[in-house]
Motif scaffolding. Structure first.
Motif, PDB file in Angstrom:
ATOM      1  N   LYS A 259      -8.961  -8.981  -1.931  1.00 10.57           N
ATOM      2  CA  LYS A 259     -10.289  -8.522  -1.519  1.00 10.57           C
ATOM      3  C   LYS A 259     -10.406  -7.004  -1.510  1.00 10.57           C
ATOM      4  N   GLU A 260      -9.264  -6.320  -1.528  1.00 10.27           N
ATOM      5  CA  GLU A 260      -9.283  -4.883  -1.293  1.00 10.27           C
ATOM      6  C   GLU A 260      -9.046  -4.038  -2.539  1.00 10.27           C
ATOM      7  N   ILE A 261      -8.413  -4.596  -3.565  1.00  7.10           N
ATOM      8  CA  ILE A 261      -8.146  -3.832  -4.786  1.00  7.10           C
ATOM      9  C   ILE A 261      -8.529  -4.678  -6.000  1.00  7.10           C
TER      10      ILE A 261
ATOM     11  N   TYR B  63       0.817  -1.213   0.000  1.00  7.92           N
ATOM     12  CA  TYR B  63       0.000   0.000   0.000  1.00  7.92           C
ATOM     13  C   TYR B  63       0.850   1.261   0.000  1.00  7.92           C
TER      14      TYR B  63
ATOM     15  N   LEU C 177      -5.024  -8.819  -0.002  1.00 11.82           N
ATOM     16  CA  LEU C 177      -4.996  -7.753  -1.008  1.00 11.82           C
ATOM     17  C   LEU C 177      -6.038  -7.981  -2.102  1.00 11.82           C
TER      18      LEU C 177
END
Length: 379
Positions: free
Chosen positions: A197-199, A162, A195
C-alpha cells in the motif's frame, strides 16, 4: 476453461532482470535458486539448465566468496536465463559480479559496510542497468529491531525494508524490488500487505524456509495464494527443502490455479472412488510424467466415471470419461471415440500432442498471414 483471471493486480513500476520484465503488466516471473556449489561451474550450469527447461524465468545463485565470483563469470556465459547473484557483507563481490554481467543483485545495502561502499555498489549497478533486490528475512532482522519489537513482526519486517530502501533512495537509485519473508504465513502476508500500500516497486513473494516438499508446498500455496489473489506480487520463489526444479513446478501450478499464467498441461482429474472404471491415479501419474516436456498450455480432463466425466470433458480440449472396459474420449468438447482402458495413457498422450501441434500450426499460420499483409491491413 480459458477464462481470464478476475484478479486485479497491484500497479507496480517495472524493472528489467536481464531480458525478463518484472512488475507493471508483465507476467509474474517464476524463479528458483541453485543449491550446487557455485564453484562447481559444470554442476551449477546443469542445474540452471534443468530449471530453465522446467520454465524458470530467473535463477538466483549464491556468491559467497571471490572464488565463487570467478566461477559465476563462467556460469553467466553459459546460462540460458537471467541470473541474480545473492551476496551478503562483502561489497567487493557485488562489484565483481556486476563487472561480469550479473542481471540483478540480491543485497541488503545496510549490511555491506560504509556509505562509501554502498555508493560504489549502487554506482556500478546504475552504470550497467542492474536492478537490486532488497531481501528482508525474519530470521536475520537487525538486532535493534528485534529488541524494539521483542520478536519478528510484520511491522519489524517493513521497518527493516525501509532502512534499506532509504539507503538506495538517498543515492537516487530506483530500480529495486523487495521481499519480506518469514516462515510464518500470517506474518509474511501481513508484511507484504502493509508495504504494497505504501510503495509501487515490484514485490518478490515467498514464504522462506517453508519446509519439505509437501509441507512447504502447502504453506507456500496458502501464503502466496492469499497475496496473489489480492493482486500483490510481481515475481515468486517457492522455497522448498527439495529439488529446485520442484519449486518451479509448484510455482507455475499456483499461478495456473489462479489464472495468472498458463504453461503446460492443466490436468483436471478426479480423486477417484469405487465408481471409477479405470485406475485414475495410475493413469494421471503416468500421463504427467510423459508430458513433462510440454510447455504449451492445454486443458485436459481425466475422470473415472460418468457422473462428472461428461460435464468436465465437454469443457476441455481433451477429455476422458471412464466406462466399463472402454472409456469415451472427447476432443474439443465433442465425443470422439472409445478407447480400451488398457490403452488410455498411450491414446491420451497421442491426442494431447496432436492437439498441441494443431494449435501451434494454427498460430503459426495466423502469424505468417499477418506478416504478409500490407501494414495498413494489419492495423
Amino acid at each position: 476453461m480459458n477464462s481470464p483471471s478476475w484478479i486485479q493486480r497491484r500497479k507496480s513500476r517495472q524493472i528489467m532482470v536481464g531480458n525478463v520484465p518484472v512488475g507493471g503488466d508483465a507476467p509474474i516471473a517464476v524463479q528458483s535458486m541453485t543449491n550446487t556449489d557455485t564453484c562447481d561451474v559444470e554442476a551449477t550450469v546443469q542445474q540452471i539448465q534443468a530449471l530453465a527447461d522446467t520454465g524458470a524465468d530467473i535463477v538466483r545463485v549464491s556468491v559467497p566468496t571471490m572464488k565463487a565470483a570467478e566461477a559465476f563469470k563462467e556460469i553467466k556465459k553459459q546460462s540460458p536465463v537471467p541470473l541474480v547473484a545473492d551476496i551478503h557483507f562483502d561489497y567487493r563481490i557485488a562489484l565483481k559480479v556486476a563487472e561480469y554481467g550479473v542481471d540483478c543483485l540480491r543485497i541488503n545495502p545496510g549490511n555491506i559496510g560504509s556509505e562509501e561502499r554502498v555508493k560504489a555498489v549502487v554506482d556500478a549497478a546504475r552504470a550497467r542497468n542492474i536492478p537490486i533486490r532488497i531481501g528482508v528475512n525474519a530470521g536475520s532482522l537487525e538486532k535493534d529491531l528485534q529488541e524494539k519489537y521483542g520478536e519478528p513482526t510484520p511491522e519489524a519486517l517493513v521497518e527493516s525494508a525501509y532502512r534499506h530502501i532509504d539507503i538506495l533512495e538517498r543515492h537516487g537509485f530506483k530500480d529495486y524490488k523487495i521481499s519480506l519473508k518469514a516462515s510464518d504465513v500470517y506474518m509474511t502476508v501481513a508484511a507484504y500487505r502493509i508495504l504494497a500500500k505504501e510503495i509501487d516497486n515490484p514485490l518478490h513473494l515467498g514464504i522462506t524456509e517453508a519446509g519439505s516438499f509437501r509441507s512447504g508446498t502447502v504453506k507456500s500455496s496458502v501464503g502466496l495464494g492469499m497475496l496473489l489473489a489480492e493482486g500483490i506480487g510481481d515475481t515468486i520463489r517457492i522455497s522448498l527443502a527439495a529439488d529446485p526444479v520442484q519449486e518451479i513446478k509448484v510455482g507455475f501450478d499456483i499461478l495456473k490455479s489462479l489464472g495468472l499464467r498458463q504453461r503446460g498441461i492443466n490436468l483436471i482429474a478426479c480423486p477417484s472412488c469405487s465408481r471409477q472404471q479405470f485406475d485414475v491415479i495410475k493413469t494421471v501419474n503416468a500421463l504427467e510424467e510423459r508430458l513433462e516436456d510440454v510447455n504449451e498450455h492445454l486443458d485436459v480432463a481425466v475422470i473415472g466415471c460418468v457422473v462428472n466425466g461428461p460435464g468436465e470433458a465437454k469443457e476441455v480440449s481433451v477429455g476422458l470419461t471412464g466406462g466399463f472396459k472402454k472409456s469415451m474420449l472427447y476432443l474439443d468438447g465433442d465425443k470422439s471415440h472409445k478407447v480400451a482402458n488398457e490403452d488410455l495413457v498411450d491414446e491420451l498422450e497421442s491426442r494431447i500432442r496432436a492437439q498441441i501441434a494443431a494449435k501451434k500450426a494454427q498460430t503459426d499460420e495466423k502469424t505468417k498471414g499477418a506478416e504478409q499483409l500490407p501494414i495498413e491491413e494489419v492495423k
